[in-house]
Every structure is written in C-alpha cells, then in structure tokens.
Design a protein around this motif. Structure first.
Motif, PDB file in Angstrom:
ATOM      1  N   PHE A 160       0.814  -1.218   0.000  1.00 51.52           N
ATOM      2  CA  PHE A 160       0.000   0.000   0.000  1.00 51.52           C
ATOM      3  C   PHE A 160       0.845   1.265   0.000  1.00 51.52           C
ATOM      4  CE2 PHE A 160      -2.247  -3.628   1.463  1.00 51.52           C
ATOM      5  CZ  PHE A 160      -3.418  -3.572   0.715  1.00 51.52           C
ATOM      6  N   GLY A 161       2.146   1.085  -0.305  1.00 52.30           N
ATOM      7  CA  GLY A 161       3.086   2.210  -0.312  1.00 52.30           C
ATOM      8  C   GLY A 161       2.782   3.235  -1.400  1.00 52.30           C
ATOM      9  N   GLY A 162       2.051   2.838  -2.434  1.00 47.98           N
ATOM     10  CA  GLY A 162       1.785   3.768  -3.527  1.00 47.98           C
ATOM     11  C   GLY A 162       0.392   4.383  -3.453  1.00 47.98           C
ATOM     12  N   VAL A 163      -0.399   3.961  -2.475  1.00 47.93           N
ATOM     13  CA  VAL A 163      -1.783   4.444  -2.384  1.00 47.93           C
ATOM     14  C   VAL A 163      -1.795   5.984  -2.198  1.00 47.93           C
ATOM     15  CG1 VAL A 163      -3.894   4.362  -0.986  1.00 47.93           C
ATOM     16  CG2 VAL A 163      -2.679   2.246  -1.528  1.00 47.93           C
ATOM     17  N   THR A 164      -2.523   6.668  -3.072  1.00 44.12           N
ATOM     18  CA  THR A 164      -2.506   8.135  -3.082  1.00 44.12           C
ATOM     19  C   THR A 164      -3.938   8.670  -3.142  1.00 44.12           C
ATOM     20  OG1 THR A 164      -0.511   7.915  -4.453  1.00 44.12           O
ATOM     21  CG2 THR A 164      -1.454  10.116  -4.296  1.00 44.12           C
ATOM     22  N   SER A 165      -4.184   9.755  -2.400  1.00 43.76           N
ATOM     23  CA  SER A 165      -5.501  10.408  -2.454  1.00 43.76           C
ATOM     24  C   SER A 165      -5.764  10.889  -3.867  1.00 43.76           C
ATOM     25  CB  SER A 165      -5.486  11.679  -1.606  1.00 43.76           C
ATOM     26  OG  SER A 165      -5.749  11.429  -0.318  1.00 43.76           O
ATOM     27  N   LYS A 166      -7.005  10.743  -4.319  1.00 44.07           N
ATOM     28  CA  LYS A 166      -7.338  11.194  -5.671  1.00 44.07           C
ATOM     29  C   LYS A 166      -6.982  12.667  -5.866  1.00 44.07           C
ATOM     30  CE  LYS A 166     -10.967   7.989  -6.842  1.00 44.07           C
ATOM     31  NZ  LYS A 166     -12.410   7.791  -6.949  1.00 44.07           N
ATOM     32  N   GLY A 167      -6.394  12.970  -7.007  1.00 46.17           N
ATOM     33  CA  GLY A 167      -6.070  14.350  -7.339  1.00 46.17           C
ATOM     34  C   GLY A 167      -4.632  14.732  -7.001  1.00 46.17           C
ATOM     35  N   ARG A 168      -3.992  13.981  -6.088  1.00 48.27           N
ATOM     36  CA  ARG A 168      -2.605  14.287  -5.707  1.00 48.27           C
ATOM     37  C   ARG A 168      -1.634  13.658  -6.708  1.00 48.27           C
ATOM     38  NH1 ARG A 168      -3.061  14.902   0.101  1.00 48.27           N
ATOM     39  NH2 ARG A 168      -0.797  15.072   0.315  1.00 48.27           N
ATOM     40  N   ALA A 169      -0.354  14.057  -6.579  1.00 45.60           N
ATOM     41  CA  ALA A 169       0.667  13.458  -7.460  1.00 45.60           C
ATOM     42  C   ALA A 169       0.932  12.026  -7.008  1.00 45.60           C
ATOM     43  CB  ALA A 169       1.944  14.275  -7.370  1.00 45.60           C
ATOM     44  N   ILE A 170       1.105  11.120  -7.959  1.00 48.03           N
ATOM     45  CA  ILE A 170       1.381   9.703  -7.651  1.00 48.03           C
ATOM     46  C   ILE A 170       2.660   9.608  -6.814  1.00 48.03           C
ATOM     47  CG2 ILE A 170       2.136   7.528  -8.754  1.00 48.03           C
ATOM     48  CD1 ILE A 170      -0.871   7.912  -8.969  1.00 48.03           C
ATOM     49  N   LYS A 171       2.547   8.854  -5.709  1.00 47.15           N
ATOM     50  CA  LYS A 171       3.609   8.779  -4.708  1.00 47.15           C
ATOM     51  C   LYS A 171       4.753   7.855  -5.092  1.00 47.15           C
ATOM     52  CE  LYS A 171       1.403   8.599  -0.451  1.00 47.15           C
ATOM     53  NZ  LYS A 171       0.859   7.653   0.517  1.00 47.15           N
ATOM     54  N   GLN A 172       4.382   6.736  -5.656  1.00 43.40           N
ATOM     55  CA  GLN A 172       5.373   5.694  -5.920  1.00 43.40           C
ATOM     56  C   GLN A 172       4.974   4.960  -7.191  1.00 43.40           C
ATOM     57  OE1 GLN A 172       6.260   3.308  -2.360  1.00 43.40           O
ATOM     58  NE2 GLN A 172       6.270   1.528  -3.681  1.00 43.40           N
ATOM     59  N   LEU A 173       5.927   4.723  -8.069  1.00 41.42           N
ATOM     60  CA  LEU A 173       5.568   4.074  -9.329  1.00 41.42           C
ATOM     61  C   LEU A 173       6.681   3.171  -9.826  1.00 41.42           C
ATOM     62  CD1 LEU A 173       7.268   5.790 -11.713  1.00 41.42           C
ATOM     63  CD2 LEU A 173       5.594   7.511 -11.094  1.00 41.42           C
ATOM     64  N   THR A 174       6.352   2.366 -10.812  1.00 42.33           N
ATOM     65  CA  THR A 174       7.340   1.483 -11.424  1.00 42.33           C
ATOM     66  C   THR A 174       7.289   1.746 -12.919  1.00 42.33           C
ATOM     67  OG1 THR A 174       6.917  -0.118  -9.693  1.00 42.33           O
ATOM     68  CG2 THR A 174       8.051  -0.938 -11.650  1.00 42.33           C
ATOM     69  N   GLU A 175       8.460   2.092 -13.478  1.00 38.41           N
ATOM     70  CA  GLU A 175       8.560   2.590 -14.851  1.00 38.41           C
ATOM     71  C   GLU A 175       7.558   2.039 -15.877  1.00 38.41           C
ATOM     72  OE1 GLU A 175      12.741   2.052 -15.317  1.00 38.41           O
ATOM     73  OE2 GLU A 175      13.078   4.211 -15.396  1.00 38.41           O
ATOM     74  N   VAL A 176       7.670   0.765 -16.258  1.00 37.44           N
ATOM     75  CA  VAL A 176       6.832   0.327 -17.385  1.00 37.44           C
ATOM     76  C   VAL A 176       5.327   0.350 -17.114  1.00 37.44           C
ATOM     77  CG1 VAL A 176       8.550  -1.009 -18.650  1.00 37.44           C
ATOM     78  CG2 VAL A 176       7.187  -2.123 -16.890  1.00 37.44           C
ATOM     79  N   TYR A 177       4.940   0.364 -15.861  1.00 40.65           N
ATOM     80  CA  TYR A 177       3.512   0.382 -15.519  1.00 40.65           C
ATOM     81  C   TYR A 177       2.955   1.809 -15.463  1.00 40.65           C
ATOM     82  CZ  TYR A 177       4.141  -4.467 -13.903  1.00 40.65           C
ATOM     83  OH  TYR A 177       4.405  -5.810 -13.815  1.00 40.65           O
ATOM     84  N   ASP A 178       3.861   2.776 -15.566  1.00 41.59           N
ATOM     85  CA  ASP A 178       3.500   4.178 -15.363  1.00 41.59           C
ATOM     86  C   ASP A 178       3.128   4.834 -16.694  1.00 41.59           C
ATOM     87  OD1 ASP A 178       3.570   6.938 -14.558  1.00 41.59           O
ATOM     88  OD2 ASP A 178       5.685   7.001 -15.172  1.00 41.59           O
ATOM     89  N   ARG A 179       1.953   5.455 -16.749  1.00 47.84           N
ATOM     90  CA  ARG A 179       1.538   6.058 -18.026  1.00 47.84           C
ATOM     91  C   ARG A 179       2.441   7.225 -18.433  1.00 47.84           C
ATOM     92  NH1 ARG A 179      -4.353   8.714 -16.401  1.00 47.84           N
ATOM     93  NH2 ARG A 179      -3.546  10.382 -15.097  1.00 47.84           N
ATOM     94  N   GLY A 180       3.080   7.866 -17.435  1.00 53.76           N
ATOM     95  CA  GLY A 180       4.004   8.959 -17.728  1.00 53.76           C
ATOM     96  C   GLY A 180       5.209   8.462 -18.522  1.00 53.76           C
ATOM     97  N   PHE A 181       5.650   7.272 -18.219  1.00 50.13           N
ATOM     98  CA  PHE A 181       6.788   6.639 -18.894  1.00 50.13           C
ATOM     99  C   PHE A 181       6.503   6.463 -20.387  1.00 50.13           C
ATOM    100  CE2 PHE A 181       8.709   2.527 -20.233  1.00 50.13           C
ATOM    101  CZ  PHE A 181      10.036   2.696 -19.888  1.00 50.13           C
ATOM    102  N   TRP A 182       5.225   6.232 -20.719  1.00 44.58           N
ATOM    103  CA  TRP A 182       4.817   6.033 -22.113  1.00 44.58           C
ATOM    104  C   TRP A 182       4.276   7.316 -22.746  1.00 44.58           C
ATOM    105  CZ3 TRP A 182       5.803   1.410 -24.395  1.00 44.58           C
ATOM    106  CH2 TRP A 182       6.037   0.309 -23.561  1.00 44.58           C
TER     107      TRP A 182
END
Ligand code: ADP
Ligand code: MG
Length: 302
Positions: A160-182
C-alpha cells in the motif's frame, strides 16, 4: 555484511511490539521490496505477514493509506492487524502486521493453470481497484510484485506504499507500468492511472517474448504503444481483450466501475474457457452424489 533485519528476522526470533506488547515469532522471510522487508510470523497458532519499514515516515504513510481504504465495509476491512515499533540493536523500527496471503505471482499462476484464467483474475482485480477508488484513493503502484493470486483466481493487493488520495501526485511508481513513462498521461492519482497499469500488467503477463525488459532501455521518444499492439496481435487471449486494453491504455475509462462493466460485456459474448474453474464444484458434486448413492444402498440393504 549482516543487516538489522538479518538479526530481527532470523527464523525463530521473537518480535515484540513496544507499545501494544504483542509477540510474534518469525517463521521465514517472504520478501523484500524498496520500502520494507516482509516476514511470515506466528502469534499463537495464527500466521500473519509482518512488514518492517526502512523509512519511518513512508512506513507511517503506508499504514495511514491502508487504514483509509479499510474504513469502508470492503475486503480491506480486517487486513491490518497491528502496528507497532520494535527495538533492534537499540534502534526503534516501525512495523505493521497484516493478513498473510498464501498464493503465487500472476505469471506463475497463469503459467501453471493457463492463460484463460486472466479473464477471472482481471475481473477480480478490477473489483479490488473499484473498492479502493470508492474510498477516494488510487492504488498507484499496481504491478505483478504487489499482488498475490490464489485458489480459483482470487486476487489480493499487498503493497500500500503507492496508495494516493485522488487528485494528488502519484507517490510511488514502477517505470513500465506508469503512463508517464509512455507519455500517455500525467502522474496524477486518477482512476484511469490504475487502469493504465492494469492493462500493462495483463500484457506483461501474457507476453512470451519478455519485451518489457527492453522497453526500460529505450529512449522516451521511441517508446510507443505500437509495441504493445504487437502483443495483442500475437497472443490470442490478449487479442480477445484488445478492445478493453486499448481503451484502458488511452485513458478512455473514467472509472474502474465503468471498466468492470465493459470487461464483463466484452467477455459475455465470447467463448471463455471456464471449464477448469468448474472442476472443484464438479468434484464436490461427484463426491456428494457418491455419498447419496452410498446412503441409498445402505438404507436399501439395512
Ligand atoms: N500480506 C502478505 N502475504 C504474503 N506475502 C506478502 C504479504 N505482503 C508482502 N508479501 C511478500 O513480500 C514482498 C514484498 O512486500 P511489499 O509490501 O511489496 O514490499 P515493498 O513495499 O518493499 O515493495 C511481496 O512481493 C510479497 O512476496
Ligand atoms: Mg512491493
């Protein structure tokens, strides 16, 4: 070099909570990720998973997120069992105790039981995401390592380390799963953020050619969703899911509930091999019929 957890998490060691006083006996290590170390522990005859955090602040925020999503009457309700500090080599280390989930990774599950199981697993995972989204949060770091698949395609999310309140910046991510990466969207906690990762998760587990390892090395300008389309053309299960996957990758589902409905509709008309799923019931019915048959003969002769 021995680390603090080599000592604290040695099988047989006792971990005593400083504040709540509960004692846990370590059975074995379950895994270590970027935020913590997780061990299978026993308290009396009950088994739990105990996670100790490297960074107190991040660890506390993970506990808070878990608490926040378990407030509603959903499947996360009794997941968190205890939260406390332990003293290791004179230093305080925070830990929390949660339900122990017995199971395997998504890839191991479908490797052993067949790719058709993805239909059931996907549907169960969408249900879990919907629960989190309904409590105002986004899971954030959805990936194969953060979920456990058990029994008949049941899914549990575990980190649950990546759980983020809606609207906030994503807290924790993993490259290929991240839409920003693509370059397919912002790193903002929206339901569509998790749904993008969901699509990647499925494609990654269905891809035989292990293409995803190569994606990390490619330059941002060369990362194109077309590479993912190739998987959908090659793999029959991914091909069936293609209309769903394309919508999820392009952020066309506003909510996970909407995605769930689409998932069900898409698969309703298709021939999905649920036969393996029905097997346990067949076995039970078969056993029950033998029992009834035996009872009849007994009554007849008795
Ligand atoms: N509740 C649990 N039940 C069973 N295994 C678990 C549980 N929680 C974590 N694990 C195992 O420990 C590993 C690391 O846990 P995780 O919470 O993902 O740590 P990190 O935040 O450091 O990535 C997981 O990949 C999984 O194998
Ligand atoms: Mg993890």
């Amino acid at each position: 070099m021995t680390t603090w957890y080599d000592e604290a998490f040695r099988p047989g060691s006792e971990i005593k909570g400083k504040w709540n006083g509960r004692v846990y006996v370590v059975e074995r290590l379950l895994g270590a990720g970027s935020n913590g170390i997780v061990a299978l522990v026993r308290r009396g005859s009950a088994r739990f998973a105990l996670k100790a955090g490297y960074e107190t602040v991040d660890h506390q925020s993970e506990i808070n997120s878990l608490l926040a999503i378990s407030l509603k009457d959903n499947s996360f309700k009794n997941f968190l069992i205890d939260a406390d500090d332990m003293i290791v080599q004179g230093k305080g280390i925070s830990f929390y105790v949660m339900r122990y989930i017995e199971g395997v990774t998504l890839s191991d599950f479908i490797h052993k039981r067949g790719q058709d199981w993805i239909y059931v697993i996907g549907s169960n995972l969408l249900r879990k995401l919907t629960e989190i989204h309904k409590s105002g949060y986004v899971f954030g770091d959805l990936k194969a390592e953060n979920m456990i698949v058990s029994n008949y395609g049941d899914v549990d999310l575990i980190d649950f380390g990546g759980v983020t309140s809606k609207g906030r910046a994503i807290k924790q991510l993993t490259e290929v799963y991240d839409r920003g990466f693509w370059s397919m969207g912002e790193r903002v906690a929206e339901e569509s953020y998790d749904l993008f990762s969901f699509a990647i998760l499925l494609l990654k587990s269905l891809d035989h050619r292990k293409r995803f390892t190569g994606f990390i090395k490619t330059l941002p300008q060369n990362r194109e969703l077309d590479h993912l389309t190739a998987i959908m053309k090659e793999n029959p299960v991914a091909a069936q899911l293609a209309p769903f996957l394309n919508k999820a990758l392009h952020g066309e589902f506003r909510t996970s509930e909407e995605a769930s409905i689409y998932w069900r509709k898409l698969l309703a008309g298709k021939k999905v091999a649920y036969s393996t799923l029905k097997l346990p019931w067949l076995k039970i019915c078969f056993a029950a019929s033998l029992f009834i048959c035996g009872a009849t003969i007994y009554v007849f002769w008795g």
